[in-house]
Design an enzyme around this catalytic site. Sequence first.
Site, PDB file in Angstrom:
ATOM      1  N   TYR A 143      85.505  35.755   4.496  1.00 22.32           N
ATOM      2  CA  TYR A 143      85.838  36.793   5.122  1.00 22.32           C
ATOM      3  C   TYR A 143      85.825  38.161   4.487  1.00 22.32           C
ATOM      4  O   TYR A 143      85.895  39.299   5.092  1.00 22.32           O
ATOM      5  CB  TYR A 143      86.992  36.558   6.003  1.00 22.32           C
ATOM      6  CG  TYR A 143      87.052  35.592   7.092  1.00 22.32           C
ATOM      7  CD1 TYR A 143      85.820  34.998   7.562  1.00 22.32           C
ATOM      8  CD2 TYR A 143      88.059  35.124   7.767  1.00 22.32           C
ATOM      9  CE1 TYR A 143      85.710  34.359   8.520  1.00 22.32           C
ATOM     10  CE2 TYR A 143      88.033  34.153   8.820  1.00 22.32           C
ATOM     11  CZ  TYR A 143      86.821  33.558   9.169  1.00 22.32           C
ATOM     12  OH  TYR A 143      86.681  32.639  10.164  1.00 22.32           O
ATOM     13  N   LYS A 192      84.239  21.375   1.701  1.00 21.53           N
ATOM     14  CA  LYS A 192      82.977  20.952   2.038  1.00 21.53           C
ATOM     15  C   LYS A 192      82.284  20.695   0.482  1.00 21.53           C
ATOM     16  O   LYS A 192      81.420  21.290   0.231  1.00 21.53           O
ATOM     17  CB  LYS A 192      82.189  22.160   2.797  1.00 21.53           C
ATOM     18  CG  LYS A 192      80.949  21.739   3.593  1.00 21.53           C
ATOM     19  CD  LYS A 192      80.928  20.376   4.342  1.00 21.53           C
ATOM     20  CE  LYS A 192      79.456  19.990   5.013  1.00 21.53           C
ATOM     21  NZ  LYS A 192      79.658  18.896   5.715  1.00 21.53           N
ATOM     22  N   ASP A 224      84.102  18.787   8.333  1.00 19.79           N
ATOM     23  CA  ASP A 224      83.309  18.276   9.562  1.00 19.79           C
ATOM     24  C   ASP A 224      84.046  16.867   9.934  1.00 19.79           C
ATOM     25  O   ASP A 224      84.262  16.713  11.097  1.00 19.79           O
ATOM     26  CB  ASP A 224      81.872  18.042   9.441  1.00 19.79           C
ATOM     27  CG  ASP A 224      81.371  17.435   8.076  1.00 19.79           C
ATOM     28  OD1 ASP A 224      82.223  17.294   7.057  1.00 19.79           O
ATOM     29  OD2 ASP A 224      80.224  17.102   7.923  1.00 19.79           O
ATOM     30  N   ASP A 248      90.938  28.903   9.997  1.00 23.45           N
ATOM     31  CA  ASP A 248      90.716  29.763  11.299  1.00 23.45           C
ATOM     32  C   ASP A 248      90.253  28.727  12.351  1.00 23.45           C
ATOM     33  O   ASP A 248      90.626  28.694  13.474  1.00 23.45           O
ATOM     34  CB  ASP A 248      89.578  30.855  10.913  1.00 23.45           C
ATOM     35  CG  ASP A 248      89.548  31.828  12.173  1.00 23.45           C
ATOM     36  OD1 ASP A 248      90.278  31.765  12.971  1.00 23.45           O
ATOM     37  OD2 ASP A 248      88.738  33.065  11.777  1.00 23.45           O
ATOM     38  N   ASP A 252      92.911  26.740  15.169  1.00 26.96           N
ATOM     39  CA  ASP A 252      92.647  26.883  16.738  1.00 26.96           C
ATOM     40  C   ASP A 252      92.497  25.410  17.368  1.00 26.96           C
ATOM     41  O   ASP A 252      93.037  25.383  18.395  1.00 26.96           O
ATOM     42  CB  ASP A 252      91.484  27.813  17.015  1.00 26.96           C
ATOM     43  CG  ASP A 252      91.960  29.226  17.222  1.00 26.96           C
ATOM     44  OD1 ASP A 252      93.091  29.511  16.767  1.00 26.96           O
ATOM     45  OD2 ASP A 252      91.142  29.953  17.788  1.00 26.96           O
TER      46      ASP A 252
END
Length: 358
Positions: A143, A192, A224, A248, A252
């Site tokens: 980001y 990852k 994942d 992020d 959620d």
Amino acid sequence: MAEFHIAVVAGDGIGPEVTEQAIAVLNKIGDLFHHTFHFNKVLAGGCAIDEVGKCLPAETLEQCKKADSVLLGAVGGPKWDTVVGVQRPEKALLGLREGLGLYANLRPAIIHKALSDACPLKPEITGDGIDILIVRELTGGIYFGEKGYREGKYGQEAFDIEAYSEMEIRRIAKNAFDVAMQRNKKVTSVDKANVLESSRFWRKIVTEVAQQYPEVELNHMYVDNAAMQLVRNPKQFDVIVTSNIFGDILSDEASMITGSIGLLPSASLGQTGAGMYEPIHGSAPDIAGKDIANPIAAILSTAMMLKYSFKLDKEADAIEKAVTSVLESGYRTTDIMSEGMNVVGTKQMGKLICDAIQ
Ligand code: NAD
């Protein structure tokens, strides 16, 4: 006996209503446990635009920097939707995070047994409740990395770069292990590393930091798999630490499995121990001023403040237990109402929780 100075950014919409109840809870804790909390109410968000023409007045940032911690309600609303650019109310949040150097975002996902019917997962998966804390890196990674357009193999392409320095990984990992020491002493680091170089570096540094915390169990998980495990077997998690983008998405997902936005608190922490504590919900303009907002997320934010900034674990537990006991007694605000329960308003819910604190 201790004294704490708290800057209160009540903000807009339901912000002032829910922070009022959070302050009442802190005052009750002060009375019972002999602490003094000083509250300094400061302006930010839409109300600050109305009053002084800026979403984050310099004076507000100054007062927040001086405080031992910040309690925030919520900012924004349709009234200011036409305001452009840097003065949008929500920019105040970014300004506060940046100005206070807050790089770690802590978001718990808790399912109270009394509310397990609000959870979309089967009861055999949630068992007697779920209590996960996601520690998300907030100021680095993709980001904030280099971004832009360039000529690629197939013509013009856009790119965003994920980069993490050793310092950034080390400090967020330390946060995660510190909070794990105050919980069930288990950290799952999500990355990852089978594909990304930045994740391999992340994994290496987190493993190094873990050596300073021999009591904490560390495991690594690919993102994942983590997304799948959160719905398959969420009870396996205690603290999850991860990068900005993965956090992020996973935070959620984790908050959705709990079923209600009005219940979840959050904390943003920096190096100093001072932090900013706020409900994860927004200013809910649709229900503002009606005394129906759920104050529990704001109240549980104060429990996080006591635990993580002030190291008052006993007092934080007292708040969490009071919330559980009021829910178990069948009291509900409308957002979590179900058949056979007693509906109460914002103020009444706050009072019930204050009365239940022991
Ligand atoms: P929201 O979280 O304010 O509301 C979403 C829905 O959840 C609404 O139906 C609302 O009534 C309900 N809700 C939220 N909190 C509740 C509570 N405590 N009790 C009962 N019901 C509750 O999200 P939104 O509608 O997308 O945003 C409204 C405004 O808030 C926007 O201006 C947005 O930019 C701002 N916002 C601010 C923050 C923040 O200050 N941290 C976060 C998110 C959104």
